[in-house]
Scaffold this active site. Structure first.
Site, PDB file in Angstrom:
ATOM      1  N   HIS A  11     -23.088   7.612  -5.956  1.00 49.16           N
ATOM      2  CA  HIS A  11     -21.840   8.333  -5.720  1.00 49.16           C
ATOM      3  C   HIS A  11     -21.905   9.701  -6.373  1.00 49.16           C
ATOM      4  O   HIS A  11     -22.485   9.872  -7.444  1.00 49.16           O
ATOM      5  CB  HIS A  11     -20.636   7.547  -6.246  1.00 49.16           C
ATOM      6  CG  HIS A  11     -20.809   7.043  -7.641  1.00 49.16           C
ATOM      7  ND1 HIS A  11     -21.546   5.933  -7.944  1.00 49.16           N
ATOM      8  CD2 HIS A  11     -20.344   7.509  -8.821  1.00 49.16           C
ATOM      9  CE1 HIS A  11     -21.534   5.730  -9.244  1.00 49.16           C
ATOM     10  NE2 HIS A  11     -20.820   6.683  -9.817  1.00 49.16           N
TER      11      HIS A  11
ATOM     12  N   HIS B 257     -19.526  12.612  -7.867  1.00 51.64           N
ATOM     13  CA  HIS B 257     -18.175  12.922  -8.344  1.00 51.64           C
ATOM     14  C   HIS B 257     -17.813  14.361  -8.000  1.00 51.64           C
ATOM     15  O   HIS B 257     -18.617  15.271  -8.204  1.00 51.64           O
ATOM     16  CB  HIS B 257     -18.099  12.816  -9.880  1.00 51.64           C
ATOM     17  CG  HIS B 257     -18.285  11.456 -10.453  1.00 51.64           C
ATOM     18  ND1 HIS B 257     -17.227  10.654 -10.809  1.00 51.64           N
ATOM     19  CD2 HIS B 257     -19.398  10.748 -10.762  1.00 51.64           C
ATOM     20  CE1 HIS B 257     -17.684   9.525 -11.333  1.00 51.64           C
ATOM     21  NE2 HIS B 257     -18.993   9.551 -11.318  1.00 51.64           N
TER      22      HIS B 257
END
Ligand code: 5GP
Ligand code: ZN
Length: 142
Positions: free
Chosen positions: A100, A102
């Site tokens: 992921h 951010h």
């Protein structure tokens, strides 16, 4: 999909999320424990544990939507800055083992984001940089 992966469950809908963008390959949604207003996560829909585990095709699909999301955050909240952050490995702060990225919109120096950045240029020489670069080039072509 990995059955015990939190973000795979977000992709398949078995765990709810607050979505901001979705296409065939990627999903962006609000971080449930935001550091700042607008803190968003962008993930590949396919399970890849970390950056080492991603093909350049998946990386391309993911990064191709980065400017779109960044500009939307800028227009939505008028942050004074934006940090993009990706943690790989628990010692680097990764807590969910599905890649992921951010998006952390920045508002001021007390908004809760701190990256300690203590450079050590006195410990390195140009010969060392040349040696490191050679090592990296060798491994790039493997
Ligand atoms: P990491 O520490 O692995 O870089 O980041 C994981 C992020 O996932 C954290 O910022 C955390 O707040 C977020 N997160 C953890 N569980 C959930 C969840 O169930 N839903 C959402 N939307 N975010 C989560
Ligand atoms: Zn996953």
């Amino acid at each position: 999909a990995m059955s015990d992966c939190l973000f795979c469950k977000i992709v398949d809908g078995s765990i709810p999320s607050t979505k901001v963008y979705e296409d065939e390959h990627v999903l962006a949604f609000m971080d449930i424990m935001p550091l700042t207003k607008g803190h968003t996560l962008l993930i590949p829909k396919k399970h890849h544990e970390n950056v080492y585990d991603m093909s350049s095709e998946v990386a391309g699909q993911l990064f191709s939507v980065v400017p779109k999301i960044a500009n939307s955050l800028k227009a939505s909240f008028q942050p004074v800055g934006l940090n993009l952050l990706n943690n790989n490995g628990a010692p680097a702060g990764q807590s969910v083992f599905h890649f992921h990225l951010h998006f952390i919109p920045r508002y001021d120096q007390t908004d809760g984001f701190k990256a300690s950045w203590q450079t050590k240029e006195k410990q390195y020489t140009s010969e060392m940089f040349a040696e490191y670069a050679e090592q990296i080039r060798l491994n790039l072509s493997k």
